[in-house]
Design a protein around this motif. Structure first.
Motif, PDB file in Angstrom:
ATOM      1  N   ARG A 193       0.837  -1.190   0.000  1.00 20.34           N
ATOM      2  CA  ARG A 193       0.000   0.000   0.000  1.00 20.34           C
ATOM      3  C   ARG A 193       0.877   1.247   0.000  1.00 20.34           C
ATOM      4  O   ARG A 193       1.916   1.282   0.661  1.00 20.34           O
ATOM      5  CB  ARG A 193      -0.869   0.033   1.260  1.00 20.34           C
ATOM      6  N   PRO A 194       0.473   2.267  -0.736  1.00 19.00           N
ATOM      7  CA  PRO A 194       1.239   3.509  -0.677  1.00 19.00           C
ATOM      8  C   PRO A 194       1.193   4.056   0.741  1.00 19.00           C
ATOM      9  O   PRO A 194       0.160   4.001   1.406  1.00 19.00           O
ATOM     10  CB  PRO A 194       0.508   4.441  -1.662  1.00 19.00           C
ATOM     11  N   GLN A 195       2.324   4.528   1.218  1.00 16.95           N
ATOM     12  CA  GLN A 195       2.369   5.066   2.567  1.00 16.95           C
ATOM     13  C   GLN A 195       1.539   6.342   2.651  1.00 16.95           C
ATOM     14  O   GLN A 195       1.498   7.135   1.724  1.00 16.95           O
ATOM     15  CB  GLN A 195       3.815   5.370   2.966  1.00 16.95           C
ATOM     16  N   ALA A 196       0.892   6.514   3.784  1.00 16.83           N
ATOM     17  CA  ALA A 196       0.113   7.731   3.981  1.00 16.83           C
ATOM     18  C   ALA A 196       1.047   8.924   4.006  1.00 16.83           C
ATOM     19  O   ALA A 196       2.201   8.826   4.405  1.00 16.83           O
ATOM     20  CB  ALA A 196      -0.656   7.642   5.309  1.00 16.83           C
ATOM     21  N   ALA A 197       0.541  10.040   3.547  1.00 12.74           N
ATOM     22  CA  ALA A 197       1.339  11.260   3.553  1.00 12.74           C
ATOM     23  C   ALA A 197       1.796  11.541   4.971  1.00 12.74           C
ATOM     24  O   ALA A 197       1.087  11.308   5.940  1.00 12.74           O
ATOM     25  CB  ALA A 197       0.509  12.433   3.033  1.00 12.74           C
ATOM     26  N   ALA A 198       3.033  12.047   5.066  1.00 12.31           N
ATOM     27  CA  ALA A 198       3.610  12.271   6.386  1.00 12.31           C
ATOM     28  C   ALA A 198       2.766  13.234   7.212  1.00 12.31           C
ATOM     29  O   ALA A 198       2.755  13.178   8.427  1.00 12.31           O
ATOM     30  CB  ALA A 198       5.033  12.812   6.240  1.00 12.31           C
ATOM     31  N   SER A 199       2.074  14.135   6.530  1.00 13.94           N
ATOM     32  CA  SER A 199       1.295  15.131   7.258  1.00 13.94           C
ATOM     33  C   SER A 199       0.094  14.514   7.960  1.00 13.94           C
ATOM     34  O   SER A 199      -0.483  15.126   8.853  1.00 13.94           O
ATOM     35  CB  SER A 199       0.822  16.237   6.313  1.00 13.94           C
ATOM     36  N   ASN A 200      -0.295  13.273   7.584  1.00 12.50           N
ATOM     37  CA  ASN A 200      -1.474  12.665   8.187  1.00 12.50           C
ATOM     38  C   ASN A 200      -1.316  12.481   9.691  1.00 12.50           C
ATOM     39  O   ASN A 200      -2.281  12.530  10.435  1.00 12.50           O
ATOM     40  CB  ASN A 200      -1.792  11.323   7.522  1.00 12.50           C
ATOM     41  N   GLU A 201      -0.095  12.201  10.154  1.00 10.13           N
ATOM     42  CA  GLU A 201       0.096  12.035  11.586  1.00 10.13           C
ATOM     43  C   GLU A 201      -0.182  13.346  12.326  1.00 10.13           C
ATOM     44  O   GLU A 201      -0.511  13.345  13.511  1.00 10.13           O
ATOM     45  CB  GLU A 201       1.497  11.531  11.892  1.00 10.13           C
ATOM     46  N   TYR A 202      -0.046  14.455  11.613  1.00 15.69           N
ATOM     47  CA  TYR A 202      -0.399  15.745  12.196  1.00 15.69           C
ATOM     48  C   TYR A 202      -1.905  15.996  12.091  1.00 15.69           C
ATOM     49  O   TYR A 202      -2.549  16.404  13.055  1.00 15.69           O
ATOM     50  CB  TYR A 202       0.354  16.879  11.482  1.00 15.69           C
ATOM     51  N   ASP A 203      -2.453  15.731  10.904  1.00 15.48           N
ATOM     52  CA  ASP A 203      -3.856  16.078  10.646  1.00 15.48           C
ATOM     53  C   ASP A 203      -4.843  15.123  11.298  1.00 15.48           C
ATOM     54  O   ASP A 203      -5.968  15.510  11.606  1.00 15.48           O
ATOM     55  CB  ASP A 203      -4.108  16.113   9.131  1.00 15.48           C
ATOM     56  N   ASN A 204      -4.431  13.878  11.492  1.00 13.83           N
ATOM     57  CA  ASN A 204      -5.350  12.878  12.040  1.00 13.83           C
ATOM     58  C   ASN A 204      -5.034  12.568  13.502  1.00 13.83           C
ATOM     59  O   ASN A 204      -4.929  11.415  13.903  1.00 13.83           O
ATOM     60  CB  ASN A 204      -5.292  11.584  11.203  1.00 13.83           C
ATOM     61  N   GLY A 205      -4.887  13.599  14.288  1.00  9.51           N
ATOM     62  CA  GLY A 205      -4.568  13.421  15.698  1.00  9.51           C
ATOM     63  C   GLY A 205      -5.776  12.976  16.503  1.00  9.51           C
ATOM     64  O   GLY A 205      -6.910  12.968  16.020  1.00  9.51           O
ATOM     65  N   PRO A 206      -5.542  12.605  17.754  1.00 12.26           N
ATOM     66  CA  PRO A 206      -6.642  12.143  18.611  1.00 12.26           C
ATOM     67  C   PRO A 206      -7.547  13.298  19.022  1.00 12.26           C
ATOM     68  O   PRO A 206      -7.138  14.462  19.029  1.00 12.26           O
ATOM     69  CB  PRO A 206      -5.904  11.568  19.826  1.00 12.26           C
ATOM     70  N   PHE A 207      -8.785  12.979  19.336  1.00 16.66           N
ATOM     71  CA  PHE A 207      -9.719  13.964  19.870  1.00 16.66           C
ATOM     72  C   PHE A 207      -9.569  13.935  21.392  1.00 16.66           C
ATOM     73  O   PHE A 207     -10.009  12.986  22.051  1.00 16.66           O
ATOM     74  CB  PHE A 207     -11.148  13.631  19.458  1.00 16.66           C
ATOM     75  N   THR A 208      -8.930  14.957  21.933  1.00 13.81           N
ATOM     76  CA  THR A 208      -8.603  14.977  23.356  1.00 13.81           C
ATOM     77  C   THR A 208      -9.282  16.151  24.046  1.00 13.81           C
ATOM     78  O   THR A 208      -9.095  17.305  23.647  1.00 13.81           O
ATOM     79  CB  THR A 208      -7.078  15.081  23.560  1.00 13.81           C
TER      80      THR A 208
END
Length: 319
Positions: free
Chosen positions: A11-26
């Protein structure tokens, strides 16, 4: 005919920015920490909104020099000897909303505690303002002006985000006009309407309108001290800035965005530290804080700068 052996494609790796954009709801405890004043004053020509805005800005600055982004042909500078405060001006002659983002980033770099925009209306209906951006974009969509808002709306929204995320207090003035509507063939006065996108006044913590007799009426306020209040020829520093600051600071701690900016640009930063910094800035609703890129000198948001550095460092460590 012999078919080649099947190959397994990852699978193509997710864009690196996803770890920033898809953060937890805290969820976190609610505080006023780091909140700044945001004041909008609207009114027709001659209502006193520039003078009142300057007085509010001087009160919020508390003796420090503040900044005025001027679209009114130097109107604010005319009061320099009448105001017991010092300020610097930046004259604007074209009103692309993206230029306001650049001006805000430049003001943030100079660390002005307050920035005043006199007036915000030009970035809507002036030369190269949002309405011009929509008009110019419609050719991309076969002359469909409505479709031109696909370009105009993001530009407008990005400007408002930068304004609301300025790392200091914000004061804006806006022009207003009488809104006449034909009903059954007769003109009917529907009151005044601000010369900016409808409803923009509700983006601000405090919004007021002035009339030609210099009467000020609050039309929206998060600060309880102003609800239902009216002032005749208000003293902006005493009547607006002081009670607003008192309310904001009640039980709150100041936050200096320069600490975040320095951490984002630190040579000791790591991908993990930058991701943690992003979450901290995100929790403070400060991702859109405008700043100038340390390498290019172009405006960039604090969130994008953190993401840019974190992504680059992560790629370098994986190489």
């Amino acid at each position: 005919m012999t078919l080649p052996a099947p190959s397994r494609v990852g699978r193509p790796q997710a864009a690196a920015s996803n770890e920033y954009d898809n953060g937890p709801f805290t969820f976190r405890p609610a505080t006023k920490d780091g909140h700044n004043a945001s004041v909008a004053i609207q009114g027709p020509s001659g209502s006193g909104k520039t003078w009142t805005g300057l007085c509010v800005a001087s009160g919020l600055a508390e003796g420090q020099r503040f900044a005025v982004i001027d679209t009114e042909r130097g109107a604010a500078a005319l009061y320099v000897n009448d105001l017991s405060a010092s300020f610097d001006t930046l004259p604007m002659h074209r009103y692309d909303p993206r230029d306001l983002q650049k001006a805000l980033a430049a003001a943030a770099q100079r660390r002005y505690p307050v920035v005043m925009v006199d007036s915000l209306s030009h970035f809507w209906s002036g030369t190269d303002g949002t309405l011009d951006q929509v008009e110019n974009a419609k050719s991309k969509y076969g002359g469909n002006k409505f479709a031109g808002w696909k370009d105009g709306t993001p530009i407008q929204n990005a400007m408002i985000e930068a304004l609301m995320s300025y790392p200091g207090h914000v004061v804006v003035t806006m022009r207003s006009y009488t809104d006449w509507v034909l009903e059954k063939g007769q003109p009917v006065n529907k009151g005044t309407r601000v010369e900016q996108r409808r409803g923009i006044e509700f983006e601000f913590g405090v919004a007021a309108e002035m009339d030609k007799s210099n009467q000020l009426r609050f039309i929206k306020s998060r600060c309880p001290a102003f609800r239902g209040r009216e002032f005749d020829r208000p003293d902006g520093a005493r009547d607006i800035a002081k009670p607003y600051l008192d309310w904001l600071r009640d039980g709150a701690k100041p936050i200096d965005p320069a600490v975040w900016i320095n951490a984002a640009n630190s040579p000791e930063a790591t991908p993990d530290s930058l991701l943690a910094l992003y979450r901290e800035v995100e929790a403070a609703s400060a991702l859109a804080t405008p700043l100038l890129h340390p390498d290019t000198g172009k405006p960039i948001s604090l969130g994008d700068r953190i993401k840019e550095r974190g992504t680059a460092l992560k790629a370098a460590s994986a190489a």
